[in-house]
Scaffold this motif. Structure first.
Motif, mmCIF file in Angstrom:
data_model
loop_
_atom_site.group_PDB
_atom_site.id
_atom_site.type_symbol
_atom_site.label_atom_id
_atom_site.label_comp_id
_atom_site.label_asym_id
_atom_site.label_seq_id
_atom_site.Cartn_x
_atom_site.Cartn_y
_atom_site.Cartn_z
ATOM 1 N N ARG A 11 0.780 -1.249 0.235
ATOM 2 C CA ARG A 11 0.347 -0.185 0.023
ATOM 3 C C ARG A 11 0.770 0.763 -0.101
ATOM 4 N NH1 ARG A 11 -0.361 2.239 4.550
ATOM 5 N NH2 ARG A 11 0.407 1.693 6.876
ATOM 6 N N GLU A 12 0.372 2.255 0.353
ATOM 7 C CA GLU A 12 0.727 3.417 0.054
ATOM 8 C C GLU A 12 1.257 3.929 1.029
ATOM 9 O OE1 GLU A 12 0.353 8.582 -1.068
ATOM 10 O OE2 GLU A 12 -0.412 6.510 -2.088
ATOM 11 N N MET A 13 2.269 4.080 1.720
ATOM 12 C CA MET A 13 2.820 5.093 3.473
ATOM 13 C C MET A 13 3.918 6.078 2.501
ATOM 14 S SD MET A 13 5.117 1.482 4.030
ATOM 15 C CE MET A 13 3.830 0.451 3.975
ATOM 16 N N SER A 14 4.509 6.603 3.408
ATOM 17 C CA SER A 14 5.745 7.469 4.125
ATOM 18 C C SER A 14 7.482 6.724 4.441
ATOM 19 C CB SER A 14 5.659 8.945 4.761
ATOM 20 O OG SER A 14 5.004 7.935 5.893
ATOM 21 N N THR A 15 7.646 7.504 3.732
ATOM 22 C CA THR A 15 9.457 7.066 4.023
ATOM 23 C C THR A 15 9.491 6.390 6.015
ATOM 24 O OG1 THR A 15 10.356 9.144 3.641
ATOM 25 C CG2 THR A 15 10.487 8.050 2.037
ATOM 26 N N ALA A 16 8.751 7.125 6.366
ATOM 27 C CA ALA A 16 8.812 7.383 8.369
ATOM 28 C C ALA A 16 8.104 5.844 8.686
ATOM 29 C CB ALA A 16 8.557 8.761 8.637
ATOM 30 N N GLU A 17 7.347 5.767 7.652
ATOM 31 C CA GLU A 17 6.473 3.699 7.947
ATOM 32 C C GLU A 17 6.982 3.314 8.036
ATOM 33 O OE1 GLU A 17 2.418 2.431 7.678
ATOM 34 O OE2 GLU A 17 2.455 4.906 6.909
ATOM 35 N N LEU A 18 7.609 3.453 6.306
ATOM 36 C CA LEU A 18 8.409 2.401 5.530
ATOM 37 C C LEU A 18 9.171 1.918 6.511
ATOM 38 C CD1 LEU A 18 8.986 0.165 3.301
ATOM 39 C CD2 LEU A 18 10.274 1.673 2.133
ATOM 40 N N LEU A 75 2.652 -1.038 -3.016
ATOM 41 C CA LEU A 75 4.230 -0.089 -2.679
ATOM 42 C C LEU A 75 4.049 0.767 -3.084
ATOM 43 C CD1 LEU A 75 4.890 0.338 0.190
ATOM 44 C CD2 LEU A 75 7.023 -0.960 -0.381
ATOM 45 N N ARG A 76 3.751 1.809 -2.506
ATOM 46 C CA ARG A 76 3.966 3.654 -3.106
ATOM 47 C C ARG A 76 4.727 3.859 -1.989
ATOM 48 N NH1 ARG A 76 3.661 0.802 -6.877
ATOM 49 N NH2 ARG A 76 1.754 0.829 -8.593
ATOM 50 N N LEU A 77 5.297 4.849 -1.917
ATOM 51 C CA LEU A 77 5.776 5.543 -1.142
ATOM 52 C C LEU A 77 5.805 7.677 -1.396
ATOM 53 C CD1 LEU A 77 9.869 4.650 -1.325
ATOM 54 C CD2 LEU A 77 8.137 4.126 -0.024
ATOM 55 N N ASP A 78 4.670 8.177 -0.291
ATOM 56 C CA ASP A 78 4.074 9.103 -0.294
ATOM 57 C C ASP A 78 4.758 10.219 -0.012
ATOM 58 O OD1 ASP A 78 1.696 10.675 -0.158
ATOM 59 O OD2 ASP A 78 1.141 9.797 1.564
ATOM 60 N N VAL A 79 5.124 10.755 -0.785
ATOM 61 C CA VAL A 79 6.381 12.324 -0.699
ATOM 62 C C VAL A 79 6.213 12.773 0.344
ATOM 63 C CG1 VAL A 79 7.642 14.242 -1.523
ATOM 64 C CG2 VAL A 79 7.543 12.160 -3.058
ATOM 65 N N ALA A 80 4.378 13.330 0.381
ATOM 66 C CA ALA A 80 3.455 14.331 1.252
ATOM 67 C C ALA A 80 3.601 14.255 2.300
ATOM 68 C CB ALA A 80 2.135 14.391 0.223
ATOM 69 N N GLY A 81 3.417 12.104 2.330
ATOM 70 C CA GLY A 81 2.908 11.641 3.753
ATOM 71 C C GLY A 81 4.154 12.106 5.045
ATOM 72 N N CYS A 82 5.788 12.298 4.029
ATOM 73 C CA CYS A 82 6.863 12.626 4.343
ATOM 74 C C CYS A 82 6.876 13.847 5.147
ATOM 75 C CB CYS A 82 7.617 11.867 3.705
ATOM 76 S SG CYS A 82 8.450 10.500 2.543
ATOM 77 N N LYS A 83 6.168 14.571 4.389
ATOM 78 C CA LYS A 83 5.666 15.918 5.182
ATOM 79 C C LYS A 83 4.830 16.485 6.563
ATOM 80 C CE LYS A 83 7.263 19.463 2.225
ATOM 81 N NZ LYS A 83 8.416 20.115 2.951
ATOM 82 N N ASP A 85 4.986 13.363 7.900
ATOM 83 C CA ASP A 85 5.438 12.618 9.186
ATOM 84 C C ASP A 85 6.162 13.280 10.218
ATOM 85 O OD1 ASP A 85 3.582 10.734 8.738
ATOM 86 O OD2 ASP A 85 5.310 8.891 8.065
ATOM 87 N N SER A 86 6.426 14.596 9.304
ATOM 88 C CA SER A 86 7.447 15.167 10.262
ATOM 89 C C SER A 86 7.492 15.868 11.003
ATOM 90 C CB SER A 86 8.304 16.173 9.140
ATOM 91 O OG SER A 86 7.740 17.293 8.803
ATOM 92 N N CYS A 87 5.598 15.883 10.942
ATOM 93 C CA CYS A 87 5.331 16.656 12.932
ATOM 94 C C CYS A 87 4.587 15.517 13.650
ATOM 95 C CB CYS A 87 4.082 17.811 11.929
ATOM 96 S SG CYS A 87 4.682 19.255 10.818
ATOM 97 N N ASN A 88 4.287 14.615 13.556
ATOM 98 C CA ASN A 88 3.722 13.497 13.630
ATOM 99 C C ASN A 88 4.938 12.223 14.104
ATOM 100 O OD1 ASN A 88 0.542 15.238 13.691
ATOM 101 N ND2 ASN A 88 0.724 14.159 11.521
ATOM 102 N N SER A 89 4.763 11.615 14.730
ATOM 103 C CA SER A 89 5.273 9.242 14.989
ATOM 104 C C SER A 89 4.690 8.543 13.389
ATOM 105 C CB SER A 89 4.398 9.384 15.870
ATOM 106 O OG SER A 89 3.543 8.761 15.253
ATOM 107 N N ALA A 90 6.082 8.369 13.663
ATOM 108 C CA ALA A 90 6.483 7.550 12.198
ATOM 109 C C ALA A 90 5.531 6.308 12.098
ATOM 110 C CB ALA A 90 7.495 6.388 12.322
ATOM 111 N N GLY A 91 3.909 6.994 12.146
ATOM 112 C CA GLY A 91 2.975 6.863 11.004
ATOM 113 C C GLY A 91 2.652 4.888 12.153
ATOM 114 N N ARG A 92 2.962 4.975 13.199
ATOM 115 C CA ARG A 92 2.011 3.688 13.913
ATOM 116 C C ARG A 92 1.053 3.990 14.239
ATOM 117 N NH1 ARG A 92 7.105 5.257 18.046
ATOM 118 N NH2 ARG A 92 7.610 6.393 17.094
#
Length: 92
Positions: A11-18, A75-83, A85-92
């Motif tokens: 699925r789609e996720m940010s690099t931090a979550e990956l 699997l897709r890396l969400d570039v907007a999700g990376c931004k 996540d930088s204000c939140n935790s790593a997608g947990r």
């Protein structure tokens, strides 16, 4: 990287979550006898610290992502999700 073929990565996720999810798997491997603590992703997982990469295409994990995507993964890396996540935790 076999772990990227697991259903939770399809699925789609940010690099931090990956990195968090990969870190969880590597953390389990480090618990095996004779392995020890060798991964920054496992250490970050244990500490709850998000890990970002500057360019997904030039790092080895990015190349592994490309391989599983070419093999049909969702699997897709969400570039907007990376931004986000930088204000939140790593997608947990």
């Amino acid at each position: 990287m076999k772990v990227l073929k697991e259903p939770e990565f399809n699925r789609e996720m940010s690099t931090a979550e990956l990195h968090y999810r990969v870190g969880r798997y590597v953390n389990e491997l480090e618990a095996l006898p004779g392995v020890g603590s060798v991964s920054i992703l496992a250490a970050a997982y244990r500490a709850g610290v998000p890990v970002y990469t500057s360019s997904r295409g030039t790092v080895s994990i990015g190349m592994n992502v490309a391989r599983v995507v070419l093999d049909g993964s969702g699997l897709r890396l969400d570039v907007a999700g990376c931004k986000r996540d930088s204000c939140n935790s790593a997608g947990r």
